[in-house]
Write a protein that holds these residues in place. Sequence first.
Motif, PDB file in Angstrom:
ATOM      1  N   ALA A 132       0.812  -1.217   0.000  1.00 42.76           N
ATOM      2  CA  ALA A 132       0.000   0.000   0.000  1.00 42.76           C
ATOM      3  C   ALA A 132       0.851   1.275   0.000  1.00 42.76           C
ATOM      4  O   ALA A 132       0.304   2.377  -0.111  1.00 42.76           O
ATOM      5  N   ILE A 133       2.183   1.111   0.085  1.00 40.28           N
ATOM      6  CA  ILE A 133       3.054   2.288   0.200  1.00 40.28           C
ATOM      7  C   ILE A 133       2.966   3.204  -1.022  1.00 40.28           C
ATOM      8  O   ILE A 133       2.826   4.425  -0.869  1.00 40.28           O
ATOM      9  N   PRO A 134       3.032   2.689  -2.265  1.00 42.50           N
ATOM     10  CA  PRO A 134       2.966   3.608  -3.417  1.00 42.50           C
ATOM     11  C   PRO A 134       1.696   4.464  -3.430  1.00 42.50           C
ATOM     12  O   PRO A 134       1.757   5.665  -3.716  1.00 42.50           O
ATOM     13  N   ASP A 135       0.561   3.856  -3.134  1.00 40.83           N
ATOM     14  CA  ASP A 135      -0.693   4.610  -3.117  1.00 40.83           C
ATOM     15  C   ASP A 135      -0.688   5.654  -2.003  1.00 40.83           C
ATOM     16  O   ASP A 135      -1.180   6.779  -2.192  1.00 40.83           O
ATOM     17  N   ARG A 136      -0.128   5.287  -0.851  1.00 41.28           N
ATOM     18  CA  ARG A 136      -0.102   6.238   0.262  1.00 41.28           C
ATOM     19  C   ARG A 136       0.842   7.401  -0.048  1.00 41.28           C
ATOM     20  O   ARG A 136       0.545   8.555   0.315  1.00 41.28           O
ATOM     21  N   VAL A 137       1.950   7.126  -0.720  1.00 42.30           N
ATOM     22  CA  VAL A 137       2.856   8.208  -1.128  1.00 42.30           C
ATOM     23  C   VAL A 137       2.104   9.200  -2.023  1.00 42.30           C
ATOM     24  O   VAL A 137       2.195  10.415  -1.847  1.00 42.30           O
ATOM     25  N   ASN A 138       1.330   8.680  -2.967  1.00 47.25           N
ATOM     26  CA  ASN A 138       0.556   9.557  -3.854  1.00 47.25           C
ATOM     27  C   ASN A 138      -0.494  10.350  -3.075  1.00 47.25           C
ATOM     28  O   ASN A 138      -0.731  11.537  -3.370  1.00 47.25           O
ATOM     29  N   GLU A 139      -1.121   9.720  -2.089  1.00 46.82           N
ATOM     30  CA  GLU A 139      -2.116  10.424  -1.271  1.00 46.82           C
ATOM     31  C   GLU A 139      -1.462  11.581  -0.518  1.00 46.82           C
ATOM     32  O   GLU A 139      -2.032  12.684  -0.413  1.00 46.82           O
ATOM     33  N   LEU A 140      -0.269  11.339   0.015  1.00 43.48           N
ATOM     34  CA  LEU A 140       0.440  12.381   0.755  1.00 43.48           C
ATOM     35  C   LEU A 140       0.890  13.510  -0.159  1.00 43.48           C
ATOM     36  O   LEU A 140       0.857  14.687   0.226  1.00 43.48           O
ATOM     37  N   LEU A 141       1.304  13.173  -1.376  1.00 39.82           N
ATOM     38  CA  LEU A 141       1.633  14.218  -2.356  1.00 39.82           C
ATOM     39  C   LEU A 141       0.399  15.051  -2.691  1.00 39.82           C
ATOM     40  O   LEU A 141       0.474  16.277  -2.818  1.00 39.82           O
ATOM     41  N   MET A 146       1.084  18.457  -4.586  1.00 35.87           N
ATOM     42  CA  MET A 146       2.211  18.164  -5.468  1.00 35.87           C
ATOM     43  C   MET A 146       1.818  17.058  -6.449  1.00 35.87           C
ATOM     44  O   MET A 146       1.157  16.082  -6.054  1.00 35.87           O
ATOM     45  N   PRO A 147       2.206  17.163  -7.729  1.00 37.11           N
ATOM     46  CA  PRO A 147       1.888  16.101  -8.690  1.00 37.11           C
ATOM     47  C   PRO A 147       2.603  14.802  -8.350  1.00 37.11           C
ATOM     48  O   PRO A 147       3.669  14.804  -7.740  1.00 37.11           O
ATOM     49  N   HIS A 148       1.998  13.695  -8.760  1.00 38.96           N
ATOM     50  CA  HIS A 148       2.544  12.377  -8.403  1.00 38.96           C
ATOM     51  C   HIS A 148       3.936  12.157  -8.975  1.00 38.96           C
ATOM     52  O   HIS A 148       4.752  11.433  -8.366  1.00 38.96           O
ATOM     53  N   ASP A 149       4.240  12.740 -10.125  1.00 36.96           N
ATOM     54  CA  ASP A 149       5.571  12.496 -10.704  1.00 36.96           C
ATOM     55  C   ASP A 149       6.686  13.174  -9.910  1.00 36.96           C
ATOM     56  O   ASP A 149       7.871  12.917 -10.158  1.00 36.96           O
ATOM     57  N   THR A 150       6.321  14.003  -8.930  1.00 33.85           N
ATOM     58  CA  THR A 150       7.334  14.573  -8.036  1.00 33.85           C
ATOM     59  C   THR A 150       8.034  13.475  -7.250  1.00 33.85           C
ATOM     60  O   THR A 150       9.167  13.667  -6.793  1.00 33.85           O
ATOM     61  N   ILE A 168       6.770  18.531   4.554  1.00 32.37           N
ATOM     62  CA  ILE A 168       5.463  18.462   5.215  1.00 32.37           C
ATOM     63  C   ILE A 168       4.812  17.108   4.952  1.00 32.37           C
ATOM     64  O   ILE A 168       4.251  16.487   5.864  1.00 32.37           O
ATOM     65  N   ALA A 169       4.899  16.620   3.714  1.00 31.47           N
ATOM     66  CA  ALA A 169       4.325  15.319   3.379  1.00 31.47           C
ATOM     67  C   ALA A 169       4.973  14.199   4.203  1.00 31.47           C
ATOM     68  O   ALA A 169       4.288  13.278   4.669  1.00 31.47           O
ATOM     69  N   ARG A 170       6.289  14.276   4.364  1.00 37.47           N
ATOM     70  CA  ARG A 170       6.982  13.265   5.175  1.00 37.47           C
ATOM     71  C   ARG A 170       6.487  13.308   6.613  1.00 37.47           C
ATOM     72  O   ARG A 170       6.257  12.263   7.233  1.00 37.47           O
ATOM     73  N   ALA A 171       6.308  14.511   7.167  1.00 39.31           N
ATOM     74  CA  ALA A 171       5.788  14.626   8.531  1.00 39.31           C
ATOM     75  C   ALA A 171       4.380  14.045   8.617  1.00 39.31           C
ATOM     76  O   ALA A 171       4.034  13.363   9.591  1.00 39.31           O
ATOM     77  N   LEU A 172       3.565  14.292   7.602  1.00 41.01           N
ATOM     78  CA  LEU A 172       2.188  13.791   7.609  1.00 41.01           C
ATOM     79  C   LEU A 172       2.118  12.276   7.475  1.00 41.01           C
ATOM     80  O   LEU A 172       1.106  11.665   7.835  1.00 41.01           O
ATOM     81  N   ALA A 173       3.190  11.666   6.968  1.00 42.18           N
ATOM     82  CA  ALA A 173       3.208  10.203   6.832  1.00 42.18           C
ATOM     83  C   ALA A 173       3.039   9.501   8.174  1.00 42.18           C
ATOM     84  O   ALA A 173       2.569   8.364   8.241  1.00 42.18           O
ATOM     85  N   PHE A 174       3.395  10.183   9.264  1.00 43.80           N
ATOM     86  CA  PHE A 174       3.251   9.602  10.603  1.00 43.80           C
ATOM     87  C   PHE A 174       1.828   9.710  11.134  1.00 43.80           C
ATOM     88  O   PHE A 174       1.548   9.250  12.242  1.00 43.80           O
TER      89      PHE A 174
END
Length: 266
Positions: A132-141, A146-150, A168-174
């Motif tokens: 589920a990590i790829p989808d969650r990365v896109n959700e956080l972007l 930020m566009p997904h290709d970032t 900010i996205a990395r912080a929100l990952a928690f």
Amino acid sequence: MLNPLILRIENLVIKYGDKPTLLDRLRHKPDTRFTAVDHVSFDVPTGGSVGIVGESGSGKSSLLRAIMGLNPIDSGNVRYQGTILNMGAYSDLRKSMQMVFQDPGTALDPMMTAGQTIAEVLRVHRIVDADAIPDRVNELLDMVAMPHDTADAYPKDLSGGQKQRIAIARALAFNPKLLVADEPTSALDVVVQAQILDVLKDLRARTGLTILTVTHNLDLVRYLCDSAVVMHNGKLVESGPVSEMFSHPRNDYTRELLAAAPKLAR
């Protein structure tokens, strides 16, 4: 009904320098340490947005770092959801208290893409299943506009504002309850500052995230925050709702900050 408090700062004192020895105290030698934060108290309601304002050297960053357990406290308490924070409590609560620093360029690993930076948090802390990590990365972007290709970009390929969004996205990952930001826009131009503040304001509206931010710019607080704490020479000189503070400031120092505040580009 008032929101319960997520954070309570109780009579906090932070000093720098060598502590007096027992012999010093027996000889009644004065404590010559520098007092960076001098008996400061204030509350942060759950879901609220509070700004700590003051010029460089006012003690605001020392206060913020102490709240996050990065600076030692000389006396007083930091309570998070009613719990007095000590080193053991910080280790238990670290995921729910996340910090965004002033310079995102130094906070991001230059050898990792933006996607890898966010995915590492999700993987190491087992926040979601591996598939589920790829989808969650896109959700956080998406959450930081930020566009997904970032996800494929390295820090060197990103602007200062884009780097801050990734931080900010990395912080929100928690999935934090409290986001603490130390001068999150000071290294950015005025237009990009406004964009980052829009991201933070939108996040709070959509997720109920509590935000505590430090800035020297009172106008940023007017846009982002419900209430503010004004610090000068380590002391809290004024606090209260932003609407009241801006219309009827009680302290001369607050009036000076208001007069000098640059305006956001909207």
